[in-house]
Write an enzyme that holds these catalytic residues in place. Structure first.
Site, PDB file in Angstrom:
ATOM      1  N   TYR A  37       0.862  -1.313   0.100  1.00 56.69           N
ATOM      2  CA  TYR A  37       0.009  -0.081   0.020  1.00 56.69           C
ATOM      3  C   TYR A  37       0.752   1.180  -0.149  1.00 56.69           C
ATOM      4  O   TYR A  37       2.112   1.106   0.284  1.00 56.69           O
ATOM      5  CB  TYR A  37      -0.897  -0.115   1.106  1.00 56.69           C
ATOM      6  CG  TYR A  37      -0.336   0.233   2.572  1.00 56.69           C
ATOM      7  CD1 TYR A  37       0.015   1.396   3.037  1.00 56.69           C
ATOM      8  CD2 TYR A  37       0.136  -1.006   3.193  1.00 56.69           C
ATOM      9  CE1 TYR A  37       0.365   1.668   4.452  1.00 56.69           C
ATOM     10  CE2 TYR A  37       0.925  -0.919   4.601  1.00 56.69           C
ATOM     11  CZ  TYR A  37       0.975   0.378   5.026  1.00 56.69           C
ATOM     12  OH  TYR A  37       1.655   0.488   6.146  1.00 56.69           O
ATOM     13  N   CYS A  38       0.324   2.293  -0.402  1.00 53.80           N
ATOM     14  CA  CYS A  38       1.017   3.792  -0.328  1.00 53.80           C
ATOM     15  C   CYS A  38      -0.293   4.575   0.095  1.00 53.80           C
ATOM     16  O   CYS A  38      -1.159   4.179   1.008  1.00 53.80           O
ATOM     17  CB  CYS A  38       1.447   4.081  -1.545  1.00 53.80           C
ATOM     18  SG  CYS A  38       0.389   4.119  -3.070  1.00 53.80           S
TER      19      CYS A  38
END
Length: 78
Positions: A37-38
């Site tokens: 994820y970011c």
């Protein structure tokens, strides 16, 4: 990115910025599921591609990134 990680991350998450992922693939076991994820989900899509090319098979990209995770009320560590 390090500043995003410091602002809050999933429990037990390991910070591997996208710009370092190619050289750090060996730190990520290819036989275990990986969650990426970011902030909003854009960079993590690129990370999925790198991981797949590196032989990782079970990869989950959190749609909407950590921002969506927070909005859903899931646990975050600082």
């Amino acid at each position: 990115e390090p500043d995003e990680y410091a602002a809050g991350h999933l429990p037990e998450a390991r910070n591997v910025p996208l710009g370092e992922l190619g050289e750090r693939l060996g730190e990520i076991p290819p036989d275990r599921p990986v969650v990426v994820y970011c902030g909003a989900g854009h960079r993590s899509s690129s990370a999925v591609s790198l991981l797949e090319r590196g032989g990782h098979g079970s990869i989950v990209n959190i749609d909407g990134g950590i921002n969506a995770w927070r909005r859903a009320g899931y646990a975050i560590e600082s």
